[in-house]
Structures are given as structure tokens and as C-alpha cells.
Write a protein that holds these residues in place. Sequence first.
Motif, short mmCIF file in Angstrom:
data_model
loop_
_atom_site.label_atom_id
_atom_site.label_comp_id
_atom_site.label_asym_id
_atom_site.label_seq_id
_atom_site.Cartn_x
_atom_site.Cartn_y
_atom_site.Cartn_z
N PRO A 173 28.59 0.09 -48.32
CA PRO A 173 28.15 0.42 -47.00
C PRO A 173 29.54 0.51 -46.02
O PRO A 173 29.46 1.05 -45.08
CB PRO A 173 27.02 -0.52 -46.51
CG PRO A 173 26.87 -1.22 -47.82
CD PRO A 173 27.75 -0.77 -48.76
N HIS A 192 31.56 3.59 -46.26
CA HIS A 192 30.82 4.63 -45.86
C HIS A 192 30.83 4.58 -44.47
O HIS A 192 31.08 5.66 -43.78
CB HIS A 192 29.22 4.61 -46.39
CG HIS A 192 29.18 5.20 -47.71
ND1 HIS A 192 28.19 4.64 -48.65
CD2 HIS A 192 29.55 6.30 -48.11
CE1 HIS A 192 28.11 5.47 -49.47
NE2 HIS A 192 29.10 6.46 -49.28
N GLU A 240 34.16 5.91 -43.46
CA GLU A 240 34.12 7.39 -43.64
C GLU A 240 33.32 8.30 -42.57
O GLU A 240 33.72 9.26 -42.33
CB GLU A 240 33.68 7.92 -45.06
CG GLU A 240 34.16 9.08 -45.58
CD GLU A 240 33.42 9.61 -46.84
OE1 GLU A 240 32.21 9.28 -47.00
OE2 GLU A 240 34.25 10.03 -47.87
N ALA A 241 32.19 7.56 -42.24
CA ALA A 241 31.66 8.34 -41.26
C ALA A 241 32.10 8.08 -39.79
O ALA A 241 31.49 8.87 -39.00
CB ALA A 241 30.01 7.87 -41.44
N GLY A 263 38.01 5.89 -48.61
CA GLY A 263 36.88 6.22 -47.81
C GLY A 263 37.80 6.35 -46.35
O GLY A 263 36.96 6.74 -45.24
N GLY A 279 32.39 3.61 -54.94
CA GLY A 279 32.42 4.94 -54.76
C GLY A 279 33.88 5.55 -55.39
O GLY A 279 34.01 6.85 -55.38
N ARG A 322 34.48 9.55 -55.59
CA ARG A 322 35.55 10.28 -54.72
C ARG A 322 36.54 10.43 -55.20
O ARG A 322 37.28 11.75 -55.14
CB ARG A 322 35.86 9.33 -53.64
CG ARG A 322 34.75 9.09 -52.71
CD ARG A 322 35.31 8.29 -51.30
NE ARG A 322 34.30 8.12 -50.18
CZ ARG A 322 33.73 7.04 -50.10
NH1 ARG A 322 33.67 6.30 -51.05
NH2 ARG A 322 32.59 7.04 -49.21
N ARG A 379 36.40 14.08 -44.84
CA ARG A 379 35.42 13.08 -45.55
C ARG A 379 35.42 13.39 -46.91
O ARG A 379 34.91 14.58 -47.48
CB ARG A 379 34.35 12.85 -45.11
CG ARG A 379 34.27 12.34 -43.40
CD ARG A 379 32.84 12.30 -42.85
NE ARG A 379 33.09 11.67 -41.67
CZ ARG A 379 33.02 12.42 -40.40
NH1 ARG A 379 32.87 13.80 -40.26
NH2 ARG A 379 33.55 12.04 -39.15
N SER A 435 33.79 12.30 -49.52
CA SER A 435 32.51 12.53 -50.09
C SER A 435 31.75 13.79 -49.81
O SER A 435 30.67 14.37 -50.62
CB SER A 435 31.38 11.30 -49.81
OG SER A 435 31.23 11.75 -48.21
N TYR A 470 26.30 13.74 -54.19
CA TYR A 470 27.39 12.64 -54.06
C TYR A 470 26.25 11.58 -54.06
O TYR A 470 26.55 10.52 -54.67
CB TYR A 470 28.07 12.82 -52.69
CG TYR A 470 28.73 11.49 -52.40
CD1 TYR A 470 29.83 10.77 -52.94
CD2 TYR A 470 28.13 10.63 -51.30
CE1 TYR A 470 30.38 9.83 -52.74
CE2 TYR A 470 28.63 9.60 -51.08
CZ TYR A 470 29.86 8.87 -51.70
OH TYR A 470 30.46 7.86 -51.41
N ALA A 471 25.19 11.57 -53.18
CA ALA A 471 24.32 10.30 -53.26
C ALA A 471 23.76 9.86 -54.36
O ALA A 471 23.72 8.68 -54.77
CB ALA A 471 23.35 10.62 -52.07
N MET A 477 26.49 8.33 -56.63
CA MET A 477 26.52 6.96 -56.09
C MET A 477 25.62 6.06 -56.71
O MET A 477 25.69 4.84 -57.09
CB MET A 477 26.46 6.82 -54.55
CG MET A 477 27.92 7.29 -53.91
SD MET A 477 29.27 6.34 -54.39
CE MET A 477 29.17 4.94 -53.56
#
Length: 763
Positions: A127, A130, A133-134, A157, A183, A187, A246, A248, A294-295, A298
Motif C-alpha cells: 500500500p 501504491h 504511484e497514486a 512505484g 509489485g 510492474r 503509473r 500499473s 493488475y489488481a 497482485m
Amino acid sequence: MKTQLWTDAVMTTRRINGAKVEVVLPAKTSTVQSSAHAIKKKRNNFSCGKMAQYSRVSGTVGLITLQNPPVNALSAAVRQGIVDTVKRALGDPEVKSVVICGQNGVFCGGADIREFGSPMAGPPLVPMIHAIEAAGKPVVAAIEGVALGGGLELALGCHYRIAHSKAKVGLPEVTLGLLPAAGGTQRLPRLTGLPAAIELITTGRHITAAEALKLSIVDQLTDQSGVDAAVKFAKSVAEQPLDARRVSNLPCPCPPDLDALFEAAMQKVRRRARGATAPVACVQALRAAATLPYARGMQREEELMATLFTSGQARALQYAFFAQRAAGRWSMPSGARWDGSEPKPVRKAAVVGLGTMGRGITVSLAQAGLSVIAVEAEEKPLKEAKQAISGMLQRGAARRGEAPALDLITYSQNLRAVADADLVIEAVFEDADLKKRLFRQLSAVCKPRAFLCTNTSSLDIDLLAAQSRLPELVVGMHFFAPAHVMKLLEVVYGSRSSPEAVATAVNLGKRMGKVGVAVGNCRGFVGNRMLSPYFEQGLFLLEEGATPESVDAALEEFGFAMGLFRMSDLSGIDVGWRVRKAEGLVQPGAAVRVRQGRRYSPLGDLLYEQGRFGQKTGRGWYRYDNSREATPDPWLHGFLEAYRARHGLAARRIDRREVLERCLYALINEGFRILEEGIAAGPEDVDVIYVLGYGWPKHRGGPMFYASMVGLTKISERLEYYQQAHPDVPYLQPCSLLRRLVASGSPPVHKWREIIKKTHSHL
Ligand code: 3H9
């Protein structure tokens, strides 16, 4: 430049390197790390959780520095520091982009391996990555030194990656029995494509920044400070859209025949893995990247990691990682600590004797950047050696994209040429008289404080040291063939070797890219001494009904690169014969199966008499028809039957379990004897020697670690069982250290060193 004040921070004025600087400290921090560079940039520093420092540079760039020496591993505190500082940077309206870098020129060596044995604490990696990346602001990774494992996953990331040209990156989790589970398996292939990702993740290879650029893992290289370049870059991309950055979000590029690609990858990995499970799981995770969104990919990565994480193989490989680093940290019986004494500088080395070993040692020294004097007495062999060494250097340099170090080597037929060498390694033929004579000559021609080292694999170091004027400067440097490739170096100290001589040899080995393990002086030192009972059990098993291929199959299935008979054919049946002859064990005709008062198998001697030396003559324990491929040989089966008939031996069925237990437990038992006698300081040293020098499967940790996994009680009981079944077979009596460890409740392997030390202090 205006200083930003944080609400929970205090501002103070300090004088650092003569300059007046305003620094912002968090309320509880009493000191601040600064440098002239930091002052020049007017960074406003403060630490977060001590492990990630935050500052703002160039007005609008938030700089996060990982601080966990020596490799900035992602410990719980570092992860907490990253989470906190990223939050701050993203919440700061002045900050338009963020750079993440590592302290002391190292980006990050990955997850903190020391934490793996304990329950998870602090924020998890996935997380955290993530969230980066977000982020709505560009985040740039400034990669200097290394970005490995979780370190590279953190960088993947980020939205951009700027690498220093000398940096190395990689996902080496597979070498620790794991997969890149933050990841990395999802990735990396989205950037590099599947074939490159499969190769990198299943081998764990570290690659150069240039290769990483070619594979699109990094976006830009710099020869300047990676951090400065990344800050400049971060400013230039401040307002750029981020969606396409990004990783992902990117599709995983797939070739048309995905099934064929993964089938071939799986086959290759299974062939190479020798029973290791992590490489197989890596391929499965990469397949998920190619076939699932992707999800879900993971999720698959996480599931596969969960099975690996608690496996015995991961424990063994992580033990091997630390064992390699701990090897050789110990004291000599005299009480002197070699690792506490300073190694002497070696600028010029000499190698005397340019056969196979001498050539490899010369190449290895030159590749390490040392000046080398290479001596061979006869003109023709010298010419041949020069040609071979130049070829090896050229091929190696071409692979690394460098110029070959040919100029570093001076060739000579005259021993006097070594006069100004700081250290001499003799690698002449394994003959005691020849070596003794050479040591006397070297002692006369070398400069007064030159170290004299012997590459003997079996001779007594004290005997050679006695020929020298300064025996304290004599040590063994036992290299393994091919010497320019194999990482193991046994540094053998004699009764008069000084700690300084041992330290110098270990240090020189390190410069040559070797792991030097200091060992005591005895017949065969550590590695070859343990090999002897292992090999002998193999011969007894042939006498009792096994075949070379049944013994080798069991050992190869266990994970050895090569079974013992294939290994014997490769190294040469004549080599062992010469050693046994020197020990007075060989008798012509070889009819008697008892030598020096104990059972002896003359099978190897009989093959030698037949001219079957192994691969080099096309015949040995197997046949080799114009190739290196070992083929079972009906002649040998007939020969074994005739041998058994001659000696009245009834062949019986010998199963895989007996092969493994007799060969491996006899070897392990000898390992305990070696520890008991103080020839090796701890089980880690023995294990490093076996993994790096003798093809012991790394995912089984090494023989001593393996013994601790099987259980010392079981090892001891099975040895006793075989000893009762075959009272004439040597080496099957559990040694006293093994018995003592069993009696004291079979403590875990990391406690043995302490127990052995206590045993020695009672002696
Ligand atoms: C991972 O990242 C899993 C993720 O996918 C997340 C999953 C959720 N942790 O080798 P050196 C220590 S798995 C803790 O002598 P060099 C090392 O023990 C990790 N400690 O130096 C030694 O300590 P000591 C993937 C570490 O310059 C000291 O640092 N990463 C770690 O020859 C110096 O090490 C890897 O596999 C660590 N990660 O080589 C990289 N790394 O002085 C493993 C090092 O007390 N590391 N230490 O003995 C390496 O390959 C080398 O250490 C490196 C430096 C190339 C970095």
C-alpha cells in the motif's frame, strides 16, 4: 530563499562549516545531519521516524532521503518514515514534485532481511508503494548505488526513475527463496516486456544502469549527482499529467504465443532450479501479470509469496546470505583475531606456475586491477599460458563491455622477477618436494616482508612455512577451479601464520571478488576433508550393489549440480589416485579391501589402472562419446559385477534414502569433527565452503544448516544404525560434538558457535 516552518517543528540557526544556516527541526529532534552540499542547496532538513529525512529544495521540490545505513533497507521505521514524509510532501501546497533518494549514495537494498523472522511491524510495502504511484504530484526516484528488491519496487512505484551511470538495479528476491512481492512481478514486465522480466526475476541478476535504460526500467542516466539530476528533472515535470507514468496502468506487452513462452520459461527454470521452488513461483507470478488485470495479478503475487515466505527454502537461503557475510569473523586458536588486524596493502602480486590454476588466479588478480608478475620456468608452457590468459581476459572484458587488463601482467621465466611483489601465490604442481624447494627459493629472492601463499589443496602449510625465513608470512590460498570464476577461497593458516597474513589474504580475496573463509591446517582443510567420507561412502555403495547412475541420481535429485561420480569424472580419477598414492593407500593390483586398518574400496584405483581417468579419457565411471554427456557404461556394470564376485560381495537393492543418508550424514559427521577440532570456527563457515565450492544446493543452506533442519537426533540415530549394519565402514560413528549437541537438546544452528567456543575453552 524563504524557510518553510512546519507546525510541529522548531527553527534554529546553526553555524555549520562556517556558514550560517537556518534549519528546521522537528520538535523532538536535537541534531540535524548536514553537509556542505546541503548548505549550498539550502535544504530545510528534518527527520521523520529517524529513518527518512525530509527537506524542501529549489523551492518546490520535496526531497525524501532514506536513512538506514549501510544499504537503506526498508525496515519498519523506514517504511513509516516514507509514509509520513510522502504525506507531508503531498500536503504541502508549495511542493510541486517529489524526489526520493537514499543516504550515502545508496538508493535502497530492499526489504530489511533481518526483519523476516519476526512478526510484521510498521506499514506494509505494497500500500505504501501504491500511495506513491497514486500521488497527484510527480514522484521521481534518484537511484544511486543500488536499487534492489523492494528498493527497485519502490522506484517502480515512482513516476520517473533517474539513475547514476554506475548504479545497479535488480530484483534478487529469488536468491533469498522469495519473489518480488511489492509489485515487482507485476510492474517490471509492463516496462521491459515478458522475456526480459522472466530472465531478470528468475535469476535475480543485478544489471547496470545502462542495461536498465535499454530495458526502459529507468528513464534517464546521469554522471553527476543522481540527486541533483533528479531534483532538476522533477522541476521540469512538475505540471505534467501522470496517468501514463503509473506503471500499473500500462498493459503488459504479450507475445502472440504466450503458452509457448511460459512453457519454455518453466522448463528452463525447473532445469536450473535443482528443486528450488522460488524460481517456479516467479514464473507463475509473471504469468499472472500477462494474463490477469493488475489488481488480480497482485493478489496472485501475494498468494505465491505467502507460500514461499514461511518455507524451509527461504529460511535456508536467508541463512546462506548472512552466513556468507559472517564467514571468517573469528579468532585463531592463539587468540589473535585476524579480522581485527589490519590487512597489508598489496599493490603487486606474483603467481608462480601457470597451469590451469595459476592461469585462473592470474586472470582474477588482473581483473581486480592488480599488477601481476606471472612466472613459468619453461618457454613453451609460458607462451601457451600467455595466450590462454590473454584470451580469458579478452572474453571476460568483452562480456562486461570493458577493455581487457592485459597490460597489468608481466610474464617471466625467471623467478627473480617476483623480487618486488608484495605477495606471491605459488600454483605449481601438487608435489611436496617441488613446493618445498620453491618456498626456499622464494624466501631467498622475495623482498623481506612479502607474503608467501600456496595454492595447495592438500599439503601441510607448516611444512612449507618451515622452508621460509619468515613463517608468519606464509598462508594457504586454496582457490577452486576455474579460479577466475569460483567465488570460494579457503585461507589456510598454519601454526605460525600471523593474523596479519590471514587478514591480507582474505582481503586480497575480497578484492578478487571471492569470499575468503579462514580455516585451520589439516589434511584436506575443510572442503576436501569432508569430501573424502562422502566419496568413500559412494564407493562402498557401489560395492554393495549400487551403480554410479543410481547414486548420482539420488544426489542430483537432492539438488547437487552433479552427483559424486560425475564430479569425479570431471575433476579426473587420476587426481584422487595421486593424492591416495602420496598417502600410501594405493597398492598395485588393489586386491586388498583393508588399508591402514580399516575398510577401503580400491574401485577408483582399479579404474585408474585401466586408464579410465574420466572425461579427459572419454571413460571413467561413465562413458563420454565425443561429448561431456555422461552415458551409463555396460562395461562398468560388468566390471562391478566381476569385482563383487571376486570379493564374495552380494549385491543388494539400495534405495535413494540410504544413498542420501550414508553419503550426506558421513559428510556432515566430518563437518562436526572439523568444528570440534576448531578447523572451522562455526557452522556458517562450513556451509559457505560447501555452497560456494562444492555445489551443495543453496536452498538447503549448507550441510550444517541442513543437519539442523533434519534434526541432530535423527542424524545421530541414522549414523548409529548404519554403523551397526556396516561395522567395517569408517566415518559412521557419530562424533562427540554431535553427541554433545544432541545431549544438550539440539540447539539451533546459530547457537552452535557459542557451544563450540565453550568446548574449546574447556580443552
Ligand atoms: C525484498 O526486498 C522483498 C521485497 O520484494 C518485498 C516483499 C514484500 N536487509 O553485502 P554487504 C547488510 S528481499 C538487511 O556486505 P556489499 C548485510 O547483511 C531483499 N541487511 O555489502 C551487511 O551487514 P553486516 C532484496 C542487509 O556492498 C551489510 O548490509 N534485496 C540488506 O558487498 C553490507 O552488505 C537483496 O536481496 C538487506 N536487504 O553489497 C539485496 N542488504 O555488515 C541484498 C545488505 O552486518 N543485499 N544488508 O554483515 C545485497 O545484495 C548486498 O548487500 C548489496 C551490498 C549489493 C546491497
